[in-house]
Design a protein around this motif. Structure first.
Motif, PDB file in Angstrom:
ATOM      1  N   LEU A  17     -70.270  87.100 -32.958  1.00  0.00           N
ATOM      2  CA  LEU A  17     -68.853  86.835 -33.237  1.00  0.00           C
ATOM      3  C   LEU A  17     -68.655  85.393 -33.671  1.00  0.00           C
ATOM      4  CD1 LEU A  17     -67.307  88.936 -30.391  1.00  0.00           C
ATOM      5  CD2 LEU A  17     -66.812  89.227 -32.799  1.00  0.00           C
ATOM      6  N   MET A  23     -66.186  83.139 -41.782  1.00  0.00           N
ATOM      7  CA  MET A  23     -64.770  83.137 -42.163  1.00  0.00           C
ATOM      8  C   MET A  23     -64.382  81.757 -42.676  1.00  0.00           C
ATOM      9  SD  MET A  23     -61.899  84.610 -39.623  1.00  0.00           S
ATOM     10  CE  MET A  23     -62.967  85.212 -38.359  1.00  0.00           C
ATOM     11  N   GLN A  24     -64.890  80.734 -41.997  1.00  0.00           N
ATOM     12  CA  GLN A  24     -64.584  79.356 -42.343  1.00  0.00           C
ATOM     13  C   GLN A  24     -65.169  79.026 -43.711  1.00  0.00           C
ATOM     14  OE1 GLN A  24     -62.842  76.891 -41.464  1.00  0.00           O
ATOM     15  NE2 GLN A  24     -63.820  75.193 -42.429  1.00  0.00           N
ATOM     16  N   LEU A  49     -74.849  90.486 -24.020  1.00  0.00           N
ATOM     17  CA  LEU A  49     -73.522  89.841 -24.058  1.00  0.00           C
ATOM     18  C   LEU A  49     -73.601  88.543 -24.855  1.00  0.00           C
ATOM     19  CD1 LEU A  49     -72.400  90.210 -20.329  1.00  0.00           C
ATOM     20  CD2 LEU A  49     -71.535  91.479 -22.279  1.00  0.00           C
ATOM     21  N   ILE A  50     -74.669  87.761 -24.594  1.00  0.00           N
ATOM     22  CA  ILE A  50     -74.833  86.488 -25.307  1.00  0.00           C
ATOM     23  C   ILE A  50     -75.023  86.768 -26.801  1.00  0.00           C
ATOM     24  CG2 ILE A  50     -76.342  84.467 -25.580  1.00  0.00           C
ATOM     25  CD1 ILE A  50     -76.886  84.709 -22.535  1.00  0.00           C
ATOM     26  N   ALA A  73     -66.902  88.022 -23.368  1.00  0.00           N
ATOM     27  CA  ALA A  73     -67.319  88.870 -24.500  1.00  0.00           C
ATOM     28  C   ALA A  73     -66.234  89.882 -24.847  1.00  0.00           C
ATOM     29  CB  ALA A  73     -68.620  89.593 -24.164  1.00  0.00           C
ATOM     30  N   CYS A 126     -72.677  86.406 -14.921  1.00  0.00           N
ATOM     31  CA  CYS A 126     -72.664  87.663 -15.678  1.00  0.00           C
ATOM     32  C   CYS A 126     -71.247  88.208 -15.822  1.00  0.00           C
ATOM     33  CB  CYS A 126     -73.567  88.686 -14.992  1.00  0.00           C
ATOM     34  SG  CYS A 126     -73.756  90.187 -15.930  1.00  0.00           S
ATOM     35  N   ILE A 160     -59.690  77.061 -37.994  1.00  0.00           N
ATOM     36  CA  ILE A 160     -60.811  77.828 -37.431  1.00  0.00           C
ATOM     37  C   ILE A 160     -61.789  76.927 -36.675  1.00  0.00           C
ATOM     38  CG2 ILE A 160     -62.809  79.252 -38.022  1.00  0.00           C
ATOM     39  CD1 ILE A 160     -61.059  80.563 -40.172  1.00  0.00           C
ATOM     40  N   GLU A 172     -69.607  85.189 -37.198  1.00  0.00           N
ATOM     41  CA  GLU A 172     -68.553  85.800 -38.025  1.00  0.00           C
ATOM     42  C   GLU A 172     -67.432  84.797 -38.259  1.00  0.00           C
ATOM     43  OE1 GLU A 172     -67.797  89.990 -36.792  1.00  0.00           O
ATOM     44  OE2 GLU A 172     -65.724  89.395 -37.233  1.00  0.00           O
ATOM     45  N   ILE A 173     -67.084  84.051 -37.201  1.00  0.00           N
ATOM     46  CA  ILE A 173     -66.021  83.043 -37.322  1.00  0.00           C
ATOM     47  C   ILE A 173     -66.477  81.944 -38.281  1.00  0.00           C
ATOM     48  CG2 ILE A 173     -64.754  81.253 -36.049  1.00  0.00           C
ATOM     49  CD1 ILE A 173     -64.772  83.173 -33.638  1.00  0.00           C
ATOM     50  N   ILE A 229     -63.488  87.605 -26.763  1.00  0.00           N
ATOM     51  CA  ILE A 229     -63.778  86.833 -27.978  1.00  0.00           C
ATOM     52  C   ILE A 229     -63.626  87.665 -29.259  1.00  0.00           C
ATOM     53  CG2 ILE A 229     -66.282  87.151 -28.020  1.00  0.00           C
ATOM     54  CD1 ILE A 229     -66.429  84.207 -28.982  1.00  0.00           C
ATOM     55  N   GLU A 275     -73.834  89.320 -28.480  1.00  0.00           N
ATOM     56  CA  GLU A 275     -72.529  89.729 -29.028  1.00  0.00           C
ATOM     57  C   GLU A 275     -71.654  88.501 -29.287  1.00  0.00           C
ATOM     58  OE1 GLU A 275     -70.702  92.929 -26.782  1.00  0.00           O
ATOM     59  OE2 GLU A 275     -68.747  92.310 -27.540  1.00  0.00           O
ATOM     60  N   ILE A 276     -71.668  87.560 -28.320  1.00  0.00           N
ATOM     61  CA  ILE A 276     -70.854  86.346 -28.474  1.00  0.00           C
ATOM     62  C   ILE A 276     -71.351  85.532 -29.666  1.00  0.00           C
ATOM     63  CG2 ILE A 276     -70.274  84.132 -27.382  1.00  0.00           C
ATOM     64  CD1 ILE A 276     -70.352  85.692 -24.684  1.00  0.00           C
ATOM     65  N   LEU A 325     -69.222  86.052 -18.220  1.00  0.00           N
ATOM     66  CA  LEU A 325     -69.671  86.277 -19.597  1.00  0.00           C
ATOM     67  C   LEU A 325     -69.152  87.609 -20.129  1.00  0.00           C
ATOM     68  CD1 LEU A 325     -71.460  84.260 -21.115  1.00  0.00           C
ATOM     69  CD2 LEU A 325     -73.385  85.761 -20.707  1.00  0.00           C
ATOM     70  N   CYS A 373     -77.693  89.805 -19.179  1.00  0.00           N
ATOM     71  CA  CYS A 373     -76.660  89.057 -19.924  1.00  0.00           C
ATOM     72  C   CYS A 373     -77.024  88.871 -21.390  1.00  0.00           C
ATOM     73  CB  CYS A 373     -76.455  87.674 -19.314  1.00  0.00           C
ATOM     74  SG  CYS A 373     -75.748  87.720 -17.686  1.00  0.00           S
TER      75      CYS A 373
END
Lengths: 387, 133
Positions: free
Chosen positions: B123, B130-131, B116-117, A141, A134, A208, B126-127, A144, B119-120, A137, B113
């Motif tokens: 993102l 972008m590509q 958090l996962i 987060a 946790c 990228i 989003e990347i 990133i 959110e990752i 991570l 978690c």
């Protein structure tokens, strides 16, 4: 009667020859004046291709159609004081952002370190492992979002660089052609177009995915070091930067050798034409060479303004992105060291690997800029055929 | 904090001594006293942890790290609570209950978690977008 008539004809021929000489010298003067007043077509589009948010850094007169004004503005831009003050301004902003990132990361590492110490009191391995997962991570987060921001910035930079260079190519071709380097113009613009394609297709489209892959590998390696993904990510990064470097070296070498060969060929053609003109045209044949030398000096001046100005524009475009990436990389590497000191080895490993990934982005940005700067330098140094 | 720590240590030792004394005559009350002491120590511990964390957040700037520090603190809180409950259950001779509590704690941390996962993954999407552009 016959003698009077032939005398009249001689006077007429002499008058005609004198008029012809006057016309040649007038046209030479006009071309000199024209060279002092007019930049080539497409120059204003070239300067307009420079992003508006960075245009405030340009000295006044950079987009002037008057070559003397444009020359003075280019000289002003390339002064060490001007460049250093621009770097100072960018660093002021960049260092502030980097410091905020540093404080944020150190805060997270302190919390992770405190929790790590408390976690030791949890006897159960599974629960302790879950807490560690946790905290790692949470740190990932937090980071990133910044990665995504920087990747977007690099993609935007490559797009802007392509737009700027795309506007430069026709102007460089026109100036080459003005100096009699017709073959050099066609070969040079073709090679520059290849450079542009490499920048747009290779760099912009691969940076990228490669950085995304390396980020994912960094996370996998941190969460599950037993998988041994560190070697894979490192190999991918090294191979990518090596391939880019090799392609760019080959392209620059190709442009340099092509320009040298075609410029020599154009010079030979121009000299042959001059000799023929000097021999064929009576009396004023010698002034053809003087006229062409005047034109050549004007073209050399234009080439210098355009080439050095273009290098200045590329530097101004590159510096903000490059400085931001370098400062962020320094912060990540510093925080990686601090994490090891605080006993957060996994977090330190994550930060270290993300820092090296920034090295990859720095390589792409700097190689793209250097490639075009070298191309412009070759353009400046290429010989004017009619000189 | 040091004054409170002395009080905490005093309460803990007192509970242990009383529990030991009661073990000879009233076994069930002895277990209750020990559990009560553990709960009191646990509550005081979590309060102190929050205080320490607020001090660290104050130093580094709360806005930037608070969402993540909050998640980390909850995870640690769940882990410590699980540990305490597990030990209480083992002291009462219910080892299997202790294992269940630890498993529940682990699952709760993993559920924590999930944002958090998410959110990752957002993102990462989003990347990828972008590509494509």
């Amino acid at each position: 009667m016959r003698l009077r008539r032939s005398k009249g004809i001689y006077i007429l021929i002499l008058f005609f020859v004198l008029m012809l000489a006057r016309v040649f010298s007038l046209s030479a003067l006009a071309s000199t004046e024209r060279n002092q007043e007019d930049m080539p077509k497409g120059f204003s589009e070239w300067v307009e291709a420079f992003p508006e948010d960075l245009a405030q850094l340009l000295p006044e007169g950079m987009d002037s159609q008057n070559s003397e004004e444009a020359g003075e503005a280019t000289l002003e831009l390339m002064r060490p004081e001007t460049l250093l003050s621009i770097i100072g301004e960018l660093l002021n902003v960049g260092v502030g952002d980097a410091f905020r990132l540093f404080v944020k990361l150190v805060g997270l590492l302190l919390i992770a370190s405190v929790f790590g110490a408390l976690r030791a009191s949890i006897s159960s391995d599974t629960v302790s492992g879950a807490v560690h997962f946790c905290t790692t991570l949470a740190i990932f987060a937090a980071i990133i979002g910044l990665q995504a921001e920087h990747l977007e910035r690099v993609a935007q930079y490559l797009e802007r660089l392509s737009a700027l260079v795309g506007a430069m190519i026709p102007v460089t071709g026109a100036v080459w052609a003005m100096g009699g380097n017709v073959t050099t113009a066609s070969a040079g613009t073709a090679t520059l177009s290849v450079f542009l394609t490499v920048c747009e297709s290779l760099c912009a489209k691969t940076v990228i995915p490669v950085c995304g892959f390396c980020t994912a590998m960094a996370l996998c390696n941190t969460l599950s070091p037993e998988l041994g993904m560190r070697g894979v990510a490192g190999a991918v990064k090294k191979t990518y930067t090596f391939l880019l470097g090799m392609i760019m070296t080959v392209l620059v070498a190709s442009l340099g050798s092509q320009t040298a060969l075609t410029a020599a060929a154009d010079s030979t053609t121009a000299r042959t034409a001059k000799v023929i003109a000097s021999a064929a045209i009576p009396v004023v044949g010698g002034s053809v060479g003087d006229t062409l030398r005047t034109v050549a000096s004007g073209v050399r001046y234009l080439k210098t303004i355009l080439g050095i100005g273009g290098i200045g524009l590329i530097l101004l475009l590159t510096l903000p992105t490059l400085l931001s990436l370098i400062l962020t990389r320094v912060v990540f590497l510093l925080c990686g060291g601090i994490a090891d000191l605080l006993g957060c080895e996994r977090e330190g490993r994550l930060l270290g690997e993300l820092g090296t990934m920034y090295g990859c982005m720095i390589a792409v940005v700097s190689m793209s800029a250097v490639m075009f700067i070298l191309a412009l330098w070759i353009f400046v140094k290429s010989v004017v055929a009619v000189a | 904090m040091s004054g409170e720590l002395l009080k905490l240590c005093g309460v803990a030792v007192l509970c242990a001594m009383v529990g030991l004394l009661l073990a000879k005559w009233q076994r069930e009350y002895s277990a209750l006293v020990r559990v009560g002491g553990t709960i009191l120590v646990g509550i005081a511990l979590l309060g102190g942890l929050r205080e320490g964390l607020d001090a660290i957040l104050g130093l580094v700037g709360a806005e930037a790290v608070e969402p993540y520090a909050d998640v980390m603190l909850r995870a640690l809180g769940i882990a410590l609570l699980t540990r305490l409950c597990g030990e209480i259950c083992r002291e009462c001779g219910a080892g299997s209950v202790a294992v269940g509590v630890e498993l529940a704690g682990k699952i709760s941390i993993l559920v924590l978690c999930i944002p958090l996962i998410r959110e990752i993954l957002e993102l990462a999407n989003e990347i990828l977008r972008m590509q494509e552009t």
